[in-house]
Design an enzyme around this catalytic site. Structure first.
Site, PDB file in Angstrom:
ATOM      1  N   ASP A   1      16.334 -27.489   7.659  1.00  0.00           N
ATOM      2  CA  ASP A   1      16.257 -26.360   6.723  1.00  0.00           C
ATOM      3  C   ASP A   1      17.226 -25.273   7.163  1.00  0.00           C
ATOM      4  O   ASP A   1      17.812 -25.356   8.244  1.00  0.00           O
ATOM      5  CB  ASP A   1      14.825 -25.825   6.595  1.00  0.00           C
ATOM      6  CG  ASP A   1      14.225 -25.496   7.938  1.00  0.00           C
ATOM      7  OD1 ASP A   1      14.984 -25.063   8.840  1.00  0.00           O
ATOM      8  OD2 ASP A   1      13.008 -25.668   8.107  1.00  0.00           O
TER       9      ASP A   1
ATOM     10  N   ASP B   1      18.061 -21.101   7.596  1.00  0.00           N
ATOM     11  CA  ASP B   1      17.573 -19.727   7.662  1.00  0.00           C
ATOM     12  C   ASP B   1      18.778 -18.800   7.569  1.00  0.00           C
ATOM     13  O   ASP B   1      19.849 -19.117   8.086  1.00  0.00           O
ATOM     14  CB  ASP B   1      16.844 -19.490   8.994  1.00  0.00           C
ATOM     15  CG  ASP B   1      15.721 -20.495   9.210  1.00  0.00           C
ATOM     16  OD1 ASP B   1      14.783 -20.496   8.397  1.00  0.00           O
ATOM     17  OD2 ASP B   1      15.791 -21.293  10.164  1.00  0.00           O
TER      18      ASP B   1
ATOM     19  N   ASP C   1      14.040 -16.248  19.996  1.00  0.00           N
ATOM     20  CA  ASP C   1      13.357 -16.850  21.137  1.00  0.00           C
ATOM     21  C   ASP C   1      14.302 -17.442  22.180  1.00  0.00           C
ATOM     22  O   ASP C   1      14.179 -17.170  23.359  1.00  0.00           O
ATOM     23  CB  ASP C   1      12.321 -17.893  20.666  1.00  0.00           C
ATOM     24  CG  ASP C   1      12.895 -18.939  19.719  1.00  0.00           C
ATOM     25  OD1 ASP C   1      14.075 -18.834  19.327  1.00  0.00           O
ATOM     26  OD2 ASP C   1      12.161 -19.882  19.368  1.00  0.00           O
TER      27      ASP C   1
HETATM   28  P1  ATP Z   1      13.596 -26.068  13.167  1.00  0.00           P
HETATM   29  O1  ATP Z   1      14.709 -27.036  13.220  1.00  0.00           O
HETATM   30  O2  ATP Z   1      12.324 -26.582  13.784  1.00  0.00           O
HETATM   31  O3  ATP Z   1      13.396 -25.377  11.830  1.00  0.00           O
HETATM   32  P2  ATP Z   1      14.445 -23.442  13.970  1.00  0.00           P
HETATM   33  O4  ATP Z   1      15.135 -22.995  15.228  1.00  0.00           O
HETATM   34  O5  ATP Z   1      15.168 -23.231  12.687  1.00  0.00           O
HETATM   35  O6  ATP Z   1      14.049 -24.942  14.213  1.00  0.00           O
HETATM   36  P3  ATP Z   1      12.311 -21.910  12.798  1.00  0.00           P
HETATM   37  O7  ATP Z   1      10.857 -21.959  13.154  1.00  0.00           O
HETATM   38  O8  ATP Z   1      12.755 -22.375  11.479  1.00  0.00           O
HETATM   39  O9  ATP Z   1      13.045 -22.714  13.963  1.00  0.00           O
HETATM   40  O10 ATP Z   1      12.786 -20.420  13.052  1.00  0.00           O
HETATM   41  C1  ATP Z   1      14.072 -19.950  12.684  1.00  0.00           C
HETATM   42  C2  ATP Z   1      14.643 -19.038  13.756  1.00  0.00           C
HETATM   43  O11 ATP Z   1      13.791 -17.888  13.896  1.00  0.00           O
HETATM   44  C3  ATP Z   1      14.689 -19.655  15.152  1.00  0.00           C
HETATM   45  O12 ATP Z   1      15.881 -20.371  15.339  1.00  0.00           O
HETATM   46  C4  ATP Z   1      14.594 -18.457  16.052  1.00  0.00           C
HETATM   47  O13 ATP Z   1      15.842 -17.842  16.189  1.00  0.00           O
HETATM   48  C5  ATP Z   1      13.701 -17.518  15.272  1.00  0.00           C
HETATM   49  N1  ATP Z   1      12.269 -17.630  15.661  1.00  0.00           N
HETATM   50  C6  ATP Z   1      11.319 -18.409  15.104  1.00  0.00           C
HETATM   51  N2  ATP Z   1      10.130 -18.248  15.688  1.00  0.00           N
HETATM   52  C7  ATP Z   1      10.312 -17.314  16.642  1.00  0.00           C
HETATM   53  C8  ATP Z   1       9.447 -16.671  17.593  1.00  0.00           C
HETATM   54  N3  ATP Z   1       8.159 -16.995  17.674  1.00  0.00           N
HETATM   55  N4  ATP Z   1       9.997 -15.722  18.391  1.00  0.00           N
HETATM   56  C9  ATP Z   1      11.307 -15.396  18.305  1.00  0.00           C
HETATM   57  N5  ATP Z   1      12.161 -15.958  17.451  1.00  0.00           N
HETATM   58  C10 ATP Z   1      11.685 -16.900  16.623  1.00  0.00           C
HETATM   59 MG    MG Z   2      14.392 -23.574  10.725  1.00  0.00          MG
END
Ligand code: ATP
Ligand code: MG
Length: 423
Positions: free
Chosen positions: A51, A53, A132
């Protein structure tokens, strides 16, 4: 801190249509906007993002006004969902520094420092520091094809290293779910943990107990249903987080080795199905993971005089109740888990009169799969599964053919008036 901007090693066409459109829409309205987080990380790794962001300096309300299909969601952490074609793009406003923020409605922390609300807005530089992991703090401008990497995330990707931004213990205190995220990414990407990212878990792990059980279940799904449940479980176990996530009774078992083997087989099966893009249900994996606890408790009840089927039924009820103190397991899954457990002694009996009835049960197939795993893990012999394999061959159309019960169905949101659906 220097802001490192460089030409990206991929191009705009690697990005989803929706994400590119959202970035352009915000930029056309005079805001800055970037694709951020997992998508940039995955593309740098040569993987297909699941996905996209987007991060921007527009506020949620301004974002909403830029698009026709946009909805503000969340309270603890407000984000905007923009629908584009079949995709949903998650758009967040740059987060700022809490210490610098005036206290008030935008930021709120518990006594232990856990952030209950995180809606203080800031600059891209501040936003990166609030994320994070270094590997998740890369920003990509789809219009100019540039990558902004202030925290050396690209180098950590190269070194295959998970590193929490800032002081890990403080960051885990702000949001203990980050510990789960760290282990999830480590298992999924097969990355190592930086030393303090790992050691800090021991001192903050108990804080996971403060996380609302609904959020923990969402996180459980990401940990266990994304195709890497087996290595994730091993890491969670190593860091003593399983009981905090799923309750004490997950490890409680009569024959510990057999139980661990059953659980591991169930996870490997699920992971394989995800890899093969076959459907998976959390109900089956949950049923397998908690089965040793059910079996253990049922045995105690049987010793107290309850017949086996009744003992399994009562034990199932108790195990689900205990699990729900940690994870809010939705009813449609917990009912399925209990059916899968209830079917175990019934399958074992192989009663000719009950064959068609049992074959038709909605969760027959899952119950049969659990039986197979139990046989493999526990040296039970294959008489029972051979019997049911033959029955399925004989009555292929019957398997799982019973109509789902009303309360097995997920609750549907009521539709707006005027949108009448055919029954
Ligand atoms: P995935 O491939 O699982 O979607 P992702 O890194 O995109 O991995 P998401 O949960 O979609 O993870 O979150 C998007 C972004 O938001 C992360 O890459 C991170 O930068 C930030 N993020 C998400 N959750 C947290 C958290 N609990 N604390 C700090 N930053 C966060
Ligand atoms: Mg994501």
């Amino acid at each position: 801190m220097t802001q490192q901007t460089q030409a990206a090693p991929f191009n705009g066409s690697d990005f989803s249509h929706g994400a590119t459109k959202v970035v352009r829409g915000l930029q056309d309205a005079g805001f800055t906007a970037y694709v951020v987080g997992g998508a940039v990380r995955d593309l740098l790794l040569g993987q297909r993002p699941k996905d996209f962001d987007v991060a921007t300096n527009a506020t949620p309300e301004q974002i909403r006004q830029c698009f026709r299909n946009a909805r503000i969601i969340g309270r603890r952490f407000q984000i905007v969902h923009v629908r584009s074609g079949g995709e949903i793009i998650e758009v967040t406003t740059f987060r700022g520094n809490h210490a610098a923020a005036q206290a008030g409605q935008h930021s709120k922390a518990s006594e232990s420092g856990r952030l209950l609300r995180d809606n203080v807005y800031g600059t891209l530089e501040e936003d990166a520091l609030r994320r994070d992991l270094t590997i998740n703090a890369l920003y990509y401008d789809t219009s100019s094809n540039t990558l902004i990497d202030q925290l050396n995330g690209a180098a950590d990707i190269e070194a295959r290293m998970i590193r929490v931004i800032g002081v890990p213990e403080e960051r885990y205190r702000e949001d203990p779910v980050r510990m789960l995220r760290v282990l999830r990414f480590s298992a999924r990407l097969q990355f190592d943990l930086a030393a303090d990212t790992e050691t800090a878990i021991a001192s903050t792990r108990l804080m996971l107990g403060d996380i609302p059980s609904a959020r923990l279940f969402d996180e459980w799904l990401k940990l266990f249903m994304n195709g890497f449940s087996a290595p994730t479980f091993t890491l969670l176990k190593h860091h003593d987080l399983i009981a905090l996530l799923m309750g004490d009774n997950i490890g409680e078992a009569l024959h510990e080795e057999q139980s661990a083997s059953l659980q591991m087989r169930a996870m490997r099966n699920t992971d394989q199905r995800v890899a093969d893009r076959r459907p998976v249900t959390p109900a089956f994996l949950l049923a397998a993971l908690y089965w040793p606890a059910v079996e253990q408790l049922a045995l105690r009840l049987e010793e107290g005089g309850e017949p086996t089927t009744q003992a399994i039924h009562s034990a199932g009820q108790q195990v689900v109740h205990n699990a729900c103190q940690h994870l809010t397991i939705p009813k449609r899954f917990s009912l399925a888990m209990r059916d899968i457990w209830d079917l175990q002694p019934r399958l074992e009996r192989m009663q000719p009169k009950k064959i068609t009835d049992l074959l038709a049960r909605r969760w027959f197939r899952a119950a049969f799969d659990l039986r197979l795993l139990r046989e493999e893990a526990g040296n039970l012999g294959s008489q029972c599964s051979d019997f049911w394999t033959a029955q399925q061959k004989e009555h292929p159309d019957l398997v799982g053919s019973a109509r789902p019960r009303r309360d097995d169905q997920p609750k549907r949101r009521r539709r707006p008036r005027g949108n009448v659906r055919a029954p």
